[in-house]
Design an enzyme around this catalytic site. Structure first.
Site, PDB file in Angstrom:
ATOM      1  N   ASP A 243       0.840  -1.191   0.000  1.00  0.00           N
ATOM      2  CA  ASP A 243       0.000   0.000   0.000  1.00  0.00           C
ATOM      3  C   ASP A 243       0.878   1.245   0.000  1.00  0.00           C
ATOM      4  O   ASP A 243       2.059   1.190   0.334  1.00  0.00           O
ATOM      5  CB  ASP A 243      -0.910   0.007   1.237  1.00  0.00           C
ATOM      6  CG  ASP A 243      -1.980  -1.078   1.152  1.00  0.00           C
ATOM      7  OD1 ASP A 243      -2.216  -1.583   0.035  1.00  0.00           O
ATOM      8  OD2 ASP A 243      -2.554  -1.420   2.204  1.00  0.00           O
ATOM      9  N   TYR A 304       7.439  -8.734   7.490  1.00  0.00           N
ATOM     10  CA  TYR A 304       6.834  -7.424   7.741  1.00  0.00           C
ATOM     11  C   TYR A 304       7.156  -6.950   9.149  1.00  0.00           C
ATOM     12  O   TYR A 304       7.357  -7.754  10.067  1.00  0.00           O
ATOM     13  CB  TYR A 304       5.304  -7.505   7.629  1.00  0.00           C
ATOM     14  CG  TYR A 304       4.778  -7.727   6.244  1.00  0.00           C
ATOM     15  CD1 TYR A 304       4.403  -6.644   5.444  1.00  0.00           C
ATOM     16  CD2 TYR A 304       4.637  -9.014   5.734  1.00  0.00           C
ATOM     17  CE1 TYR A 304       3.899  -6.837   4.171  1.00  0.00           C
ATOM     18  CE2 TYR A 304       4.139  -9.219   4.461  1.00  0.00           C
ATOM     19  CZ  TYR A 304       3.775  -8.130   3.681  1.00  0.00           C
ATOM     20  OH  TYR A 304       3.274  -8.336   2.424  1.00  0.00           O
ATOM     21  N   TYR A 375      -2.856 -10.581   3.952  1.00  0.00           N
ATOM     22  CA  TYR A 375      -3.200  -9.181   4.238  1.00  0.00           C
ATOM     23  C   TYR A 375      -2.737  -8.913   5.669  1.00  0.00           C
ATOM     24  O   TYR A 375      -3.409  -9.295   6.625  1.00  0.00           O
ATOM     25  CB  TYR A 375      -4.709  -8.968   4.133  1.00  0.00           C
ATOM     26  CG  TYR A 375      -5.287  -9.177   2.751  1.00  0.00           C
ATOM     27  CD1 TYR A 375      -4.928  -8.349   1.685  1.00  0.00           C
ATOM     28  CD2 TYR A 375      -6.224 -10.186   2.517  1.00  0.00           C
ATOM     29  CE1 TYR A 375      -5.477  -8.528   0.417  1.00  0.00           C
ATOM     30  CE2 TYR A 375      -6.779 -10.362   1.252  1.00  0.00           C
ATOM     31  CZ  TYR A 375      -6.405  -9.530   0.215  1.00  0.00           C
ATOM     32  OH  TYR A 375      -6.944  -9.703  -1.028  1.00  0.00           O
TER      33      TYR A 375
END
Ligand SMILES: [Zn+2]
Length: 410
Positions: A243, A304, A375
């Site tokens: 994003d 992440y 996600y």
């Protein structure tokens, strides 16, 4: 099949130039141009007919048919008091005699581009192709080459001599198409594909379209790379996406920079360093590299880092519970923020490792190593129960992800 006897049958009905006759037997013999092949067949037929004629066999009609397209036969007939008019080739009307004359305009059209490999194509009138098909079908020819193929090959060879490099069979940089009716040349420039990796240091730069909250796109930041090659546009193909508010750190994400319609195929392949995006040094690639990269990104492992704000204090004991999520298969309904996918689709992705640290009473830092395609924001906040299991659910807290970074794409 004896090509000379077959040629005799064909020439009775159709006057053909050396190239168009020879082309019907193109796969017989190697390393011989069609015109040479056609000339040889006509010479042999000439010898056979003259021999028969002198021995009293009635071959006058065959001699006249050959004489229409063969000067020595015309001279032989003339010496015997028979006059025959030269006829235009039924298939090409004489065009193949000097099709190489277009090579110069092709070379001129290509001169404006700094390319590596080229190919020549042609626009050939439909009726010419049909006349050739008619003969091929009528005589059951299985040894032929198409007229278009011969034209492309011959002009390509002549252009190659002018440019001192051969035409390419594989996907070339540029394709010059000659219209053989009016001699015009159109040049198509294939995209230049450059392989590399990028880091995104900004939370207001979007990959893909410009979205609310983003000030620019990665493609806009990379515009100087487009300019180096004089392209009309730049398109970024990446192994997965992040994003606009997510940074891409570590070694960066594999990507292919596509330069549309470049005017240069060689140039500066160094990377690019800006305050928003860093691009690694580049190397030329192919469409296949893009496909492979995209296929691999579906299964590759990603690491992440997230910073999340909780609605209540989180203790070290709470954080220890997160170890239970290692090895879990996370089931995710399409997040509400993503509208383009079917909302009822379910995605299953594995979480391999999870490490969490306390930053402040209600602030935690979480490292997640997982399968590509998870996600991650929703895995942290639970997306109102649409993602299970989740970090929020495990902690029994409501979490807001305030920072997210991709640290590694394995
Ligand atoms: Zn012809």
């Amino acid at each position: 099949m004896d090509p000379v006897e077959r040629a005799r049958e064909i020439l009775r009905q159709y006057p053909l130039c050396d190239s168009c006759l020879g082309r019907l037997f193109a796969s017989m013999g190697y390393g011989v141009e069609n015109a040479e092949r056609g000339r040889a067949i006509k010479t042999l037929l000439h010898m056979r007919l003259v021999y028969d004629y002198r021995n009293g066999v009635d071959v006058a009609e065959d001699l006249k048919a050959l004489g229409r397209v063969h000067a020595p036969t015309r001279r032989f007939l003339a010496s015997n008091g028979i006059s025959v008019e030269e006829a235009r080739c039924y298939i090409c009307g004489g065009l193949l005699k000097d099709v190489e004359k277009y090579a110069e305009s092709v070379a001129k059209a290509l001169a404006e581009i700094d390319f590596g490999t080229f190919q020549v194509g042609s626009v050939v009138p439909r009726d010419m192709l049909e006349r050739e098909r008619e003969i091929v079908a009528k005589f059951g020819i299985e040894t032929g080459e198409s007229i278009k193929h011969e034209i492309n090959r011959r002009i390509g060879r002549a252009v190659g001599e002018l440019l001192r490099r051969p035409a390419s069979k594989e996907r070339p940089d540029v394709v010059a198409t000659v219209n053989i009716i009016d001699g015009t040349v159109k040049v198509a420039r294939n995209p230049l594909l450059l392989l590399g990796r990028y880091l995104k240091l900004s939370r207001v730069v979007s990959q893909g379209r410009l979205v609310p909250g983003a000030s620019r796109t990665i493609e806009e930041v990379l515009d100087p790379v487009r300019a180096r090659f004089g392209g009309s546009a730049l398109v970024l193909h990446a192994a997965g996406r992040e994003d606009s508010d997510v940074r891409m750190l570590g070694n960066g994400r594999p990507a292919v920079v596509e330069i549309k319609e470049p005017s240069k195929y060689r140039g500066d392949l160094s990377g690019l360093a800006t305050e928003w995006v860093i691009l690694s040094p580049l190397k030329p690639g192919t469409r296949n590299d893009v496909r492979e990269m995209k296929a691999k990104s579906k299964t590759s492992i990603k690491l992440y880092r997230a910073v999340a704000l909780s609605d209540k204090p989180i203790s070290a004991e709470d954080l220890a519970k997160l170890k239970a999520l290692e090895g879990a298969v996370v089931v995710q309904r399409t997040p509400r923020r993503i509208k383009r996918l079917s909302p009822r689709a379910r995605r299953r992705r594995m979480v391999y490792n999870i490490e969490a640290y306390q930053i402040a009473d209600r602030v935690i830092e979480v490292f997640v190593r997982c399968q590509g395609g998870l996600y991650v924001k929703e895995f942290i906040n639970g997306d109102g129960g649409r993602t299970q299991p989740s970090v929020a659910e495990t902690l029994g807290a409501s979490l807001e992800v305030v920072e997210l970074d991709v640290l590694d794409v394995e």
